[in-house]
Design a protein around this motif. Sequence first.
Motif, PDB file in Angstrom:
ATOM      1  N   SER A   1      -2.858   4.960   8.436  1.00  0.00           N
ATOM      2  CA  SER A   1      -3.855   5.887   7.911  1.00  0.00           C
ATOM      3  C   SER A   1      -4.347   5.390   6.547  1.00  0.00           C
ATOM      4  CB  SER A   1      -3.193   7.262   7.746  1.00  0.00           C
ATOM      5  OG  SER A   1      -3.840   8.042   6.780  1.00  0.00           O
ATOM      6  N   PRO A   2      -5.590   5.688   6.185  1.00  0.00           N
ATOM      7  CA  PRO A   2      -6.068   5.303   4.851  1.00  0.00           C
ATOM      8  C   PRO A   2      -5.522   6.185   3.726  1.00  0.00           C
ATOM      9  CG  PRO A   2      -7.798   6.466   6.028  1.00  0.00           C
ATOM     10  CD  PRO A   2      -6.654   6.281   7.002  1.00  0.00           C
TER      11      PRO A   2
ATOM     12  N   ARG B   1      -5.016  -4.814   2.079  1.00  0.00           N
ATOM     13  CA  ARG B   1      -4.707  -3.541   2.718  1.00  0.00           C
ATOM     14  C   ARG B   1      -5.194  -3.588   4.162  1.00  0.00           C
ATOM     15  NH1 ARG B   1      -6.701  -2.895  -1.957  1.00  0.00           N
ATOM     16  NH2 ARG B   1      -8.760  -2.269  -1.231  1.00  0.00           N
ATOM     17  N   VAL B   2      -4.330  -3.201   5.081  1.00  0.00           N
ATOM     18  CA  VAL B   2      -4.645  -3.206   6.502  1.00  0.00           C
ATOM     19  C   VAL B   2      -4.430  -1.794   7.023  1.00  0.00           C
ATOM     20  CG1 VAL B   2      -4.061  -4.174   8.765  1.00  0.00           C
ATOM     21  CG2 VAL B   2      -3.861  -5.601   6.700  1.00  0.00           C
ATOM     22  N   VAL B   3      -5.488  -1.193   7.550  1.00  0.00           N
ATOM     23  CA  VAL B   3      -5.410   0.155   8.123  1.00  0.00           C
ATOM     24  C   VAL B   3      -5.786   0.043   9.594  1.00  0.00           C
ATOM     25  CG1 VAL B   3      -6.279   2.520   8.053  1.00  0.00           C
ATOM     26  CG2 VAL B   3      -6.018   1.230   5.919  1.00  0.00           C
ATOM     27  N   CYS B   4      -4.818   0.291  10.459  1.00  0.00           N
ATOM     28  CA  CYS B   4      -5.059   0.209  11.896  1.00  0.00           C
ATOM     29  C   CYS B   4      -3.828   0.735  12.623  1.00  0.00           C
ATOM     30  CB  CYS B   4      -5.340  -1.240  12.312  1.00  0.00           C
ATOM     31  SG  CYS B   4      -3.949  -2.376  12.067  1.00  0.00           S
ATOM     32  N   PRO B   5      -3.946   0.960  13.933  1.00  0.00           N
ATOM     33  CA  PRO B   5      -2.747   1.305  14.702  1.00  0.00           C
ATOM     34  C   PRO B   5      -1.747   0.146  14.644  1.00  0.00           C
ATOM     35  CG  PRO B   5      -4.732   1.816  15.954  1.00  0.00           C
ATOM     36  CD  PRO B   5      -5.164   1.031  14.745  1.00  0.00           C
ATOM     37  N   PHE B   6      -0.470   0.467  14.808  1.00  0.00           N
ATOM     38  CA  PHE B   6       0.578  -0.541  14.682  1.00  0.00           C
ATOM     39  C   PHE B   6       0.384  -1.687  15.681  1.00  0.00           C
ATOM     40  CE2 PHE B   6       4.964  -2.150  15.365  1.00  0.00           C
ATOM     41  CZ  PHE B   6       5.158  -2.666  14.092  1.00  0.00           C
ATOM     42  N   GLU B   7      -0.030  -1.377  16.888  1.00  0.00           N
ATOM     43  CA  GLU B   7      -0.240  -2.426  17.903  1.00  0.00           C
ATOM     44  C   GLU B   7      -1.287  -3.435  17.437  1.00  0.00           C
ATOM     45  OE1 GLU B   7       1.631  -3.082  20.557  1.00  0.00           O
ATOM     46  OE2 GLU B   7       2.854  -1.379  19.959  1.00  0.00           O
TER      47      GLU B   7
END
Length: 132
Positions: A96-97, A117-123
């Motif tokens: 989440s941001p 910074r990386v915002v994304c689903p874990f997959e």
Amino acid sequence: MKFYVASGVGNAEKVNQAAAALTAGGHQRTYDWTTHGDVSKADPAFKRHVAASESHGVLDAELVVLLLPGRFGTHAELGMALASAENKRILLWSESPAPFDGTEGFCVFYHHPAVERVVCPFEELLTLLKSI
């Protein structure tokens, strides 16, 4: 490339999945803190050993991946990574941001110029790590 994955003890499974994605690409883990887990109740000598081992793991790594949420140790590891960032890539992941936009868990060092910074689903993070 040598790497270290930092996070809170509660994220140990994700830490190992991230490490496996990097190891599959031929990269080498500098230290695996998940083998001992929480050391808060451990003997003081073992705590010193773990602190030194984790510190060396961060400092020896060329890539430091931090998975949020983290606690005190994760933030100490972020600080060590930043202090030794000259030849180091630092990825800070959150699903989440919120930690980055100040909604929750804000830390100014999340915005350091050396931090990606990386915002994304874990997959999606795992896919990114496999491509490194």
